[in-house]
Design an enzyme around this catalytic site. Structure first.
Site, PDB file in Angstrom:
ATOM      1  N   ASN A  11       6.840   3.569   8.288  1.00 59.62           N
ATOM      2  CA  ASN A  11       7.166   4.478   7.463  1.00 59.62           C
ATOM      3  C   ASN A  11       6.668   5.862   7.944  1.00 59.62           C
ATOM      4  O   ASN A  11       5.312   6.113   7.895  1.00 59.62           O
ATOM      5  CB  ASN A  11       6.625   4.167   5.967  1.00 59.62           C
ATOM      6  CG  ASN A  11       6.817   5.431   5.103  1.00 59.62           C
ATOM      7  OD1 ASN A  11       7.524   6.243   5.317  1.00 59.62           O
ATOM      8  ND2 ASN A  11       5.969   5.328   3.874  1.00 59.62           N
ATOM      9  N   HIS A  96       7.745   4.143  -3.480  1.00 61.29           N
ATOM     10  CA  HIS A  96       6.452   4.428  -2.609  1.00 61.29           C
ATOM     11  C   HIS A  96       5.366   5.136  -3.401  1.00 61.29           C
ATOM     12  O   HIS A  96       5.759   5.974  -4.284  1.00 61.29           O
ATOM     13  CB  HIS A  96       6.723   5.308  -1.226  1.00 61.29           C
ATOM     14  CG  HIS A  96       5.547   5.281  -0.232  1.00 61.29           C
ATOM     15  ND1 HIS A  96       4.358   6.103  -0.547  1.00 61.29           N
ATOM     16  CD2 HIS A  96       5.086   4.406   0.484  1.00 61.29           C
ATOM     17  CE1 HIS A  96       3.391   5.899   0.278  1.00 61.29           C
ATOM     18  NE2 HIS A  96       3.980   4.907   0.936  1.00 61.29           N
ATOM     19  N   GLU A 168       1.722  -2.474  -2.126  1.00 61.86           N
ATOM     20  CA  GLU A 168       0.919  -1.560  -1.310  1.00 61.86           C
ATOM     21  C   GLU A 168      -0.141  -1.026  -2.445  1.00 61.86           C
ATOM     22  O   GLU A 168       0.027  -0.105  -3.139  1.00 61.86           O
ATOM     23  CB  GLU A 168       1.863  -0.452  -0.915  1.00 61.86           C
ATOM     24  CG  GLU A 168       2.859  -0.672   0.276  1.00 61.86           C
ATOM     25  CD  GLU A 168       3.245   0.320   0.840  1.00 61.86           C
ATOM     26  OE1 GLU A 168       2.831   0.317   2.301  1.00 61.86           O
ATOM     27  OE2 GLU A 168       3.435   1.291   0.477  1.00 61.86           O
ATOM     28  N   GLY A 174      -3.541   5.035   3.810  1.00 59.52           N
ATOM     29  CA  GLY A 174      -4.176   5.990   4.568  1.00 59.52           C
ATOM     30  C   GLY A 174      -5.685   6.052   4.494  1.00 59.52           C
ATOM     31  O   GLY A 174      -6.231   6.977   4.881  1.00 59.52           O
TER      32      GLY A 174
HETATM   33  P1  PGA Z   1      -0.890   3.618   5.972  1.00 63.56           P
HETATM   34  O1  PGA Z   1       0.583   3.910   4.921  1.00 63.56           O
HETATM   35  O2  PGA Z   1      -0.391   2.463   6.701  1.00 63.56           O
HETATM   36  O3  PGA Z   1      -0.905   4.881   6.607  1.00 63.56           O
HETATM   37  O4  PGA Z   1      -2.013   3.153   5.122  1.00 63.56           O
HETATM   38  C1  PGA Z   1       1.118   2.918   4.307  1.00 63.56           C
HETATM   39  C2  PGA Z   1       2.470   3.543   3.664  1.00 63.56           C
HETATM   40  O5  PGA Z   1       2.167   4.511   3.059  1.00 63.56           O
HETATM   41  O6  PGA Z   1       3.348   2.754   3.490  1.00 63.56           O
END
Ligand code: PGA
Length: 258
Positions: A11, A96, A168, A174
């Site tokens: 993504n 998301h 998630e 992040g």
């Molecule tokens: P990340 O994001 O891998 O940077 O934690 C995942 C996402 O937002 O789908």
């Protein structure tokens, strides 16, 4: 062994110009032709057409990160499912946490988008996950159940061709933090059980479930080894071919030539 495909999705969020996106696909696509993994790339709208042309004949599938539920209309700045299909998108991420939390999208809105995606033969990647506060309050299961049930309202085994669900946890996105693997397996099993209740056992068994949130090359395999994790949704680590290839290498236990 499960018969579900392994789907590793990147993504890209609001990153990459068209040339940057093309360079990424140009480097990675030839390297992954022999691994038993399907790679999805959720590109910025502007790069979808160029990438879908470039990805033809490869194991890469190009999609979008969001869309509107209406088929057309006076909705300044929005994009419709059929426009994404027209540009070459084959899937779309819906719900998301950045859409839910930064842009205030409700599960009802996400539900309408899921219907629009299915109607237009776009594979929805429906995201669910709890915030840090909800987790602390012991509400993880409740939130996952509620978000999934509301997002899939009115969807039936007959009108769902293909569906992906991504678990998630919001606090893991992040942040560099991840849940323990047994917690990930527990939530994925819950998602599969809810899918069985909503859409029947057959659909639940064939639905690809992805884990997302701070997936990196060194932890990717620990999630993929879990029985109900069939794929990953990767944000930050999908932005360079090196780190994304590192994830694909660990997951497929093969060396990629990039
Ligand atoms: P990340 O994001 O891998 O940077 O934690 C995942 C996402 O937002 O789908």
């Amino acid at each position: 062994m499960s018969e579900r495909d392994v789907v590793i999705a990147g993504n890209w969020k609001m990153y990459k110009t068209i040339p940057e996106a093309e360079e990424f696909v140009g480097r990675l696509a030839p390297a992954i032709s022999d691994i038993p993994v399907t790679v999805y790339l959720a590109a910025p709208f502007t790069a979808i057409h160029a990438l879908s042309e470039k990805a033809k004949g490869t194991k890469m599938v190009i999609g979008a990160q969001n869309m509107n539920d209406a088929s057309e209309g006076a909705f300044t700045g929005e994009i419709a499912a059929r426009m994404l299909v027209d540009a070459g998108a084959q899937f779309v991420i819906l719900g998301h946490s950045e859409r839910r939390h930064i842009f205030g999208e409700s599960s009802a809105f996400i539900n309408r988008k899921v219907h629009a995606a299915l109607k237009n033969k776009l594979i929805p990647i429906v995201c669910v996950g709890e915030t840090a506060e909800e987790r602390k309050a012991g509400k993880t299961d409740e939130i996952v159940r509620r978000q999934l049930t509301e997002s899939l309202e009115g969807v039936t085994a007959e009108n769902v061709d293909s569906l992906i669900v991504a678990y998630e946890p919001v606090w893991a996105i992040g942040s560099g933090e991840t849940p323990k693997t047994d917690e990930v397996q527990k939530e994925h099993k819950l998602v599969r059980d809810i899918l069985a209740d909503l859409l029947g056992q057959e659909v639940a068994e064939k639905t690809v479930l992805q884990y997302g949130g701070s997936v990196k090359p060194d932890n990717a395999k620990s999630f993929m080894d879990l029985p109900d994790v069939d794929g990953l949704l990767v944000g930050g680590a999908s932005l360079t071919t090196e780190s994304f290839a590192g994830i694909l290498e660990n997951v497929s236990t093969s060396q990629l030539n990039i």
